[in-house]
Write a protein that holds these residues in place. Sequence first.
Motif, PDB file in Angstrom:
ATOM      1  N   ASP A   1       4.434  -7.702  -2.971  1.00 35.10           N
ATOM      2  CA  ASP A   1       4.724  -8.522  -4.145  1.00 35.10           C
ATOM      3  C   ASP A   1       5.017  -7.648  -5.364  1.00 35.10           C
ATOM      4  O   ASP A   1       5.963  -7.903  -6.122  1.00 35.10           O
ATOM      5  N   VAL A   2       4.201  -6.608  -5.553  1.00 34.52           N
ATOM      6  CA  VAL A   2       4.413  -5.712  -6.687  1.00 34.52           C
ATOM      7  C   VAL A   2       5.724  -4.958  -6.530  1.00 34.52           C
ATOM      8  O   VAL A   2       6.467  -4.759  -7.503  1.00 34.52           O
ATOM      9  N   LEU A   3       6.035  -4.561  -5.300  1.00 38.39           N
ATOM     10  CA  LEU A   3       7.290  -3.857  -5.051  1.00 38.39           C
ATOM     11  C   LEU A   3       8.492  -4.736  -5.385  1.00 38.39           C
ATOM     12  O   LEU A   3       9.486  -4.264  -5.941  1.00 38.39           O
ATOM     13  N   ARG A   4       8.388  -6.007  -5.071  1.00 35.43           N
ATOM     14  CA  ARG A   4       9.470  -6.921  -5.393  1.00 35.43           C
ATOM     15  C   ARG A   4       9.685  -7.006  -6.907  1.00 35.43           C
ATOM     16  O   ARG A   4      10.822  -7.160  -7.379  1.00 35.43           O
ATOM     17  N   LYS A   5       8.612  -6.887  -7.665  1.00 38.69           N
ATOM     18  CA  LYS A   5       8.704  -6.984  -9.124  1.00 38.69           C
ATOM     19  C   LYS A   5       9.103  -5.667  -9.790  1.00 38.69           C
ATOM     20  O   LYS A   5       9.531  -5.668 -10.955  1.00 38.69           O
TER      21      LYS A   5
ATOM     22  N   VAL B   1       3.594  -7.972 -13.005  1.00 36.43           N
ATOM     23  CA  VAL B   1       2.643  -7.135 -12.258  1.00 36.43           C
ATOM     24  C   VAL B   1       1.228  -7.368 -12.776  1.00 36.43           C
ATOM     25  O   VAL B   1       0.262  -7.369 -11.997  1.00 36.43           O
ATOM     26  N   ALA B   2       1.084  -7.559 -14.088  1.00 35.79           N
ATOM     27  CA  ALA B   2      -0.241  -7.753 -14.679  1.00 35.79           C
ATOM     28  C   ALA B   2      -0.895  -9.059 -14.246  1.00 35.79           C
ATOM     29  O   ALA B   2      -2.095  -9.262 -14.505  1.00 35.79           O
TER      30      ALA B   2
ATOM     31  N   SER C   1       9.172   4.087  -8.577  1.00 30.85           N
ATOM     32  CA  SER C   1       9.364   2.893  -7.754  1.00 30.85           C
ATOM     33  C   SER C   1       9.652   3.260  -6.300  1.00 30.85           C
ATOM     34  O   SER C   1       9.139   2.622  -5.378  1.00 30.85           O
ATOM     35  N   ALA C   2      10.458   4.312  -6.094  1.00 30.49           N
ATOM     36  CA  ALA C   2      10.766   4.750  -4.736  1.00 30.49           C
ATOM     37  C   ALA C   2       9.521   5.272  -4.024  1.00 30.49           C
ATOM     38  O   ALA C   2       9.308   5.012  -2.835  1.00 30.49           O
TER      39      ALA C   2
ATOM     40  N   ALA D   1      14.881  -3.740 -10.898  1.00 31.68           N
ATOM     41  CA  ALA D   1      14.004  -4.319 -11.919  1.00 31.68           C
ATOM     42  C   ALA D   1      13.600  -3.292 -12.973  1.00 31.68           C
ATOM     43  O   ALA D   1      13.443  -3.630 -14.154  1.00 31.68           O
ATOM     44  N   VAL D   2      13.429  -2.033 -12.557  1.00 27.83           N
ATOM     45  CA  VAL D   2      12.982  -1.002 -13.501  1.00 27.83           C
ATOM     46  C   VAL D   2      14.142  -0.211 -14.087  1.00 27.83           C
ATOM     47  O   VAL D   2      13.926   0.681 -14.909  1.00 27.83           O
TER      48      VAL D   2
END
Length: 1041
Positions: free
Chosen positions: A509-513, A533-534, A491-492, A518-519
């Motif tokens: 948007d994907v980074l926000r999720k 993400v999907a 993620s980083a 989140a992970v």
Amino acid sequence: MDEDSQENRLFAAFERHDEFIAAQNTLLAADLFVEPNREEEDVELHCSRKLIMIFGEYQEQSFLLDPYLESLVSPVAECLRRYAMACVNARGAQSSRSRVERLADLLHNYIKFRGFFPHEVSDLSIALDFIRLPSGPVKDPSQWGLRYAVLLWLSLICRIPFDLQKFDDTTRSGETANAIELVGKDRLNMAGLEREGAATLLARFYARKDTKQQLSSFVEWSITVFRSSDVILSIGVLQVLCELMKSGSSEQLQAFTQQFLEITDTLEQSTPLASNTLVRKYRTKLLSRVALRLMPPNIFRSKLTCNAVNGNVDDGDDDIDVPEEIDTILESLFKSLQDKDTVVRWSAAKGIARLSERLPSDFSSQVLETILGLFSIHSVAGASVYDTPAIAEATWHGASLASAEMARRGLVQTAALGSLLGWLSKALYFDIRKGAHSIGSNVRDAAAYVIWALARAQDPESFSPYARELAQWLVSVALFDREIHIRRAASAAFQEHVGRMALFPHGIDVLRKTDFYAVSVRRNAFIVAAPQVAEHLEYRSYLIDHIISITLRHWDVAMRELGAQALRRICELDLKILGLECASKMAGFLGSVDVSDVHGALAALSGISEAYRAQESEENASNRQKIFAFIAIVSKDVVMSPRNGLVLAAACDLIASSLTLQEVELQEKSSVPHWKRIIDQGLRHRSSSVQQAAAAAIATTKSMYGVLDALDSGLDDYTMDERGDVGSWVRMACIQGLASIFEDLFRVSGNIPEFANYLPAQRYHSVIARILRQGVERLDNVRQTAGHCLLRLFRIPLPTVAHQEEWRIKGSELIMKLDASGTITSWSVGEWLFPRAVELLCVQEYRQPLLTGLIHSVGARTGSTHRPASSSLVSFAQGLPLLAGDSSYSLSELCDDLIECAQGRTTSNAVVVPIFQTFNMLLEADVLSRLSSVDNGPSKLERLLNIATRNVQRLKNVQRVQECMKIVVNLLVVSSVSKSSSERIIDFLSHPYPKIRTSTAEYLYTFIQSRDLGWEADEAVDEFLLETEWYVFEIFCPSNS
């Protein structure tokens, strides 16, 4: 404020300054030469702990103390200085060990916290004399903190440019230098911080311009140490050399280059030294720093961005001469890059990158090429990373670390970027099964570090061809890796690329999720973040492929189960297209010889089938039937094996989610003809989780009578073994199962056509009666379970069908008395339960099973059950009318019910003995004697007498015969059967068992003496009963008596 928020709190200033000063002043005010009393000890210990706690709070923001640092540390240093002077001047003075320890601990925290320690040239003699005191406090083994502080104090003084000889005696030149050197050498063979302090002292001592001669001697001495293979001392010496190579001047160290290289060769050839991790680590550091001394800094190359990144190599650095020793050193560093220990590989990676920074561009490119070549050492063309041997872990990790250090310094050219990313695409998924665990998490972590570093040094143009693939790799790892630190690292890296290059699709948007939080929780990453993400088509197919090819085949069961849930959530985004497509792919793994593949595929198919069932339609029902047919692909040997409980449970789950009514009706012509045998095997399995899965499968077969029959028959399981009544576990599980089924059926009754045929009211009340029987039996935990489930059923709404009152539990007013929800008692308490439960005998539908349960409790050996059950039944019977009349129950009917119970099970002692015990209890309380006054009463008692005396001479069970004997004797007081009873007593007095003859005589004598028989017993009878030797082996016949 809770602990987590306290740890994560950010400070704007040193808010606890005054509190800190007050605690510190309390410690410094203490006299170090006086032992504290108990009160003083508690106060000082509290202050010390408070200071350490404050240090911990500000550890991550230590710079906030900088404005106050000198005013904080100076009093502590001055206190140590005064103490040292006092010890030197008054040798032999005793000091307080605890107070000195607290002072040293405070100094150690300052050094660790900010590395600041006030010092002056004049302190040299004080510190040196103090640490050399033959019987001083530094000699105390427990005062390691004090020794470490004084060693660092001396090392800081050595950095001041002054002449050491001015402290020497005029007649002994070099005395001070020799003393400092000896202090350091003496402590190099001590493990821990003392060795580090001594190494720092010697390194700074030898770095002085006036200690060249001592340095030369030390190097020679160090060679002899390494040849002696003394591991502890060798580590200390290596620490000195590494620190010296880092901070010493080039002019001073250049003369020793060859000797240092010889030292590294000696270390490599010594088996005891080469087998030590720290020796190999410091050897690698020494090699790296020698190489850096040989190569001057490269002025043609920026530290972070290299001209080679853009493909424009500046020839200005081609004129740099590379010493021959560099090739040898690099070869050794590449070998260390494959070391078995991480600290050695990490040191080698940093050393190679730092050296490459000073090499010409062509040379550094060759270094990178060699690093990338390490990936291929254990790789086979065309094989996946999962086919890599376990020994490759160290090599791949070292290569990844070195690549990251090269990338961080901008040493990866555009031409090599594609090759590097190709290896990284495999390193991100490096996970090799080894026994009961796997290895490779460090490789995956290092691969994420490389990608993070590339984002900081490469330009967007060079990365644009690889951006989409790289985004997919990072997102899949951030969502689906097993380890939390790997998900966070990926993620980083994703965040770094989004922020610096803006090339990833839907990056923000994907980074926000998939952000850090989140992970962090694996379940959230799989179940929540992945489907989000999907939603973006650029990532959907890749995530699905990752789940199918990696996650669902993972060695960890929890990963496969979460992967199945994640696949279902993603498929639900477009179930019509993705459902069968994914199911078909998973079907390909059902024939695998790897049980993990089969389990993962079955779990995924169950999830997809559940998704179809949740969106019920004719098309989805057809798709479920297709998924159900895939079960036939699994080998029967695999699914039926007792060792493969996971596969069996997953198969039962798939049956539960995909079985349709059409398949049930097809019977043996079903696409999976053996599906019933799979469920049956699951029910017989020893694992409770497998049993639950099989039970869920049964519940979906729509064969409600079969389920009810199975659970209802389980209420008769009274299996006993050495553990006791193990059948009670089955009975409790069946009670809970029946209650759950009835609850579910009542809730959906409006959707079930012809509900009365599906669950007839008569059958329902039959089961309720059998649950009531369990609710009054002898085991407390069974009664508690039965009572809880019965009251659950009593409270649920009636089915929404015509004539719903038929399913209402009978005797509602009596059942309400058994509701203990508003009290502190429960059904497990016999004194509370039985007086209320016996009243339910008035309910005809529940009477026979309830009476059977009460009889078992009357015959219980446990007093807490037997006594309240007996007294309650007697009290109830005493209140009954002789004949039914207007009453719902009578004493005559109770007697008939008890006789019927006895006649039906005369061959079972476990059943008939408690019944006889119940009759005796009622006879002794004069309850049944009232029956002689009604028309058919004597005939009932005559039937009882016949049952009790039938074949009594041939009975083997002593307890049964004794209970029969008591019935016969107790009937003597009933005039209508007294004559018959007296005649039958002879059968017991002449019984083959002496114990029976004796107990009969004793009971009969006691009975005659205590009861009013209406006639006086002859003295001859008393004499006969008392004086006859009943234990003599002789059969007494009627003629003899």
